[in-house]
Structure formats: structure tokens, C-alpha cells
Design a protein around this motif. Structure first.
Motif, PDB file in Angstrom:
ATOM      1  N   UNK A  70       0.837  -0.587   0.190  1.00  0.00           N
ATOM      2  CA  UNK A  70       0.302   0.440  -0.093  1.00  0.00           C
ATOM      3  C   UNK A  70       1.070   1.218   0.206  1.00  0.00           C
ATOM      4  N   UNK A  71       1.457   1.109   0.505  1.00  0.00           N
ATOM      5  CA  UNK A  71       2.983   2.292   0.700  1.00  0.00           C
ATOM      6  C   UNK A  71       3.356   2.403  -0.432  1.00  0.00           C
ATOM      7  N   UNK A  72       4.197   1.630  -0.886  1.00  0.00           N
ATOM      8  CA  UNK A  72       4.440   1.311  -2.620  1.00  0.00           C
ATOM      9  C   UNK A  72       3.502   1.830  -3.634  1.00  0.00           C
ATOM     10  N   UNK A  73       2.326   1.199  -3.478  1.00  0.00           N
ATOM     11  CA  UNK A  73       1.487   2.350  -4.962  1.00  0.00           C
ATOM     12  C   UNK A  73       1.064   3.370  -4.549  1.00  0.00           C
ATOM     13  N   UNK A  74       1.149   3.595  -3.165  1.00  0.00           N
ATOM     14  CA  UNK A  74       0.764   4.728  -2.930  1.00  0.00           C
ATOM     15  C   UNK A  74       1.825   6.020  -2.984  1.00  0.00           C
ATOM     16  N   UNK A  75       3.219   5.705  -2.619  1.00  0.00           N
ATOM     17  CA  UNK A  75       4.147   6.319  -3.280  1.00  0.00           C
ATOM     18  C   UNK A  75       3.842   6.846  -4.360  1.00  0.00           C
ATOM     19  N   UNK A  76       3.840   5.600  -5.200  1.00  0.00           N
ATOM     20  CA  UNK A  76       3.807   5.676  -7.185  1.00  0.00           C
ATOM     21  C   UNK A  76       2.510   6.695  -8.002  1.00  0.00           C
ATOM     22  N   UNK A  77       1.959   6.848  -7.182  1.00  0.00           N
ATOM     23  CA  UNK A  77       0.921   7.308  -7.712  1.00  0.00           C
ATOM     24  C   UNK A  77       1.468   8.706  -7.238  1.00  0.00           C
ATOM     25  N   UNK A  78       1.177   9.012  -6.128  1.00  0.00           N
ATOM     26  CA  UNK A  78       1.718  11.047  -5.935  1.00  0.00           C
ATOM     27  C   UNK A  78       3.047  11.277  -6.413  1.00  0.00           C
ATOM     28  N   UNK A  79       3.969  10.131  -6.859  1.00  0.00           N
ATOM     29  CA  UNK A  79       5.142  11.198  -7.399  1.00  0.00           C
ATOM     30  C   UNK A  79       4.684  11.043  -9.151  1.00  0.00           C
ATOM     31  N   UNK A  80       3.988   9.902  -9.038  1.00  0.00           N
ATOM     32  CA  UNK A  80       3.529   9.979 -10.905  1.00  0.00           C
ATOM     33  C   UNK A  80       5.036   9.568 -11.750  1.00  0.00           C
ATOM     34  N   UNK A  81       5.194   8.056 -11.352  1.00  0.00           N
ATOM     35  CA  UNK A  81       6.251   7.245 -11.901  1.00  0.00           C
ATOM     36  C   UNK A  81       6.314   6.754 -13.111  1.00  0.00           C
ATOM     37  N   UNK A  82       7.041   6.353 -13.658  1.00  0.00           N
ATOM     38  CA  UNK A  82       6.740   5.920 -15.195  1.00  0.00           C
ATOM     39  C   UNK A  82       7.086   4.477 -14.654  1.00  0.00           C
ATOM     40  N   UNK A  83       7.561   3.888 -13.498  1.00  0.00           N
ATOM     41  CA  UNK A  83       8.733   2.656 -13.353  1.00  0.00           C
ATOM     42  C   UNK A  83       8.325   2.542 -11.907  1.00  0.00           C
ATOM     43  N   UNK A  84       8.161   1.860 -11.301  1.00  0.00           N
ATOM     44  CA  UNK A  84       8.157   0.517  -9.673  1.00  0.00           C
ATOM     45  C   UNK A  84       9.005  -0.151 -10.392  1.00  0.00           C
TER      46      UNK A  84
END
Length: 158
Positions: A70-84
Motif C-alpha cells: 500500500x505504501x509503495x502504490x501510494x508513493x507511485x501515485x503521488x510521485x507520478x512515476x513511469x516505473x516501479x
């Protein structure tokens, strides 16, 4: 006649905006979130990858140790990343990776590359790719190969 002129101006303006957005997308730095899920406390490899991504001109966001899906997915969304990028050595990839991919998809991030690096048995790689992992990088993979893969796949999407 006057309406046709206004319509033409509107279409021309919209086209110029689309071109500007596309140029921005091609010229902006690729953003990659590097994450260490679960209880695994060894992050040297993740830090090496994060540094290589930065050296290659990408913007890397390192989440630190012991992140939940959940923390990873939230950070990915907030940071608007292209890749995880998920660095996993604990053997929990069969539990954690599907959850992370599912949460990313729930958040509308279906076009985000999901990369896994670390200790993953060969027989698990196909299953990870079926659930949405773009690539699995095993120990010994060069950082250059990882950078090349990310560049090729992000640029292909844009």
C-alpha cells in the motif's frame, strides 16, 4: 463563414497544445520509484540501482526499507512515476508483487512499468509476468541493461 474560422482556430489551438504536451512527455525525465517491500533489511542493491538510474539521467525516488504494498502504490501515485522497481531478496515476491501490481492497477496506473530485481527462482518469472510485471532482473544483471530496458519501454509508451 465566421463560425468556420472560429472552428479552425480552435482546432489549430488544440493541435498545438497536443504537440506541446507530447514534446513535454518526450523531454521530461523518466521517473522511477525504487522500493524495498516486506521485512527484507538488505538494500545495497536497491541503492546501487537507484544511483545508476540517476546517473543515466532519470529521476529516482527511493522509498527506503520495509515498505508495504500500500505504501509503495501510494508513493507511485503521488510521485507520478513511469516505473516501479521492486527489490526483493526475501522470497516473498509471490505474495508482495501481485498485491503491488493490483494496487497500482486499482489506482489507474496500468501503463506503469513494474520491474522486479533480486532473488527470484526461474520458475516464478513467467508467473510474475502474467500478473503484470514487465521484467525480472536477476543477480548479475548489469545496470546498463536495466537502464536500457527502462528507456526503451518508457519511450515506446510515449
Amino acid at each position: 463563414m465566421e463560425g468556420d474560422r472560429e472552428l479552425y482556430k480552435t482546432k489549430r489551438t488544440a493541435r498545438a497544445i497536443c504537440v506541446e504536451i507530447n514534446l513535454h512527455m518526450l523531454n521530461r525525465k523518466i521517473r522511477v520509484l525504487v522500493a524495498k517491500p516486506g521485512l527484507d533489511g538488505h538494500d545495497r542493491g536497491a541503492k546501487v540501482i537507484a544511483r545508476a538510474l540517476r546517473d543515466a539521467g532519470m529521476e529516482e525516488i527511493y522509498t527506503g526499507l520495509r515498505q508495504t504494498p500500500e505504501m509503495i502504490a501510494t508513493a507511485a501515485l503521488q510521485e507520478d512515476v513511469d516505473a516501479v522497481g521492486i527489490s526483493i531478496l526475501s522470497g516473498a515476491h509471490r505474495t508482495l508483487c501481485p498485491r503491488i501490481v493490483d494496487l497500482l492497477h486499482q489506482n489507474g496506473m496500468t501503463d506503469t512499468l513494474v520491474l522486479v530485481g533480486g532473488i527470484v527462482p526461474d520458475e516464478d518469472i513467467a508467473d510474475l509476468k502474467k500478473i503484470g510485471v514487465s521484467e525480472v532482473f536477476l543477480p548479475g544483471t548489469s545496470t546498463e541493461d536495466i537502464v536500457t530496458f527502462i528507456n526503451a519501454n518508457i519511450r515506446a509508451q510515449n
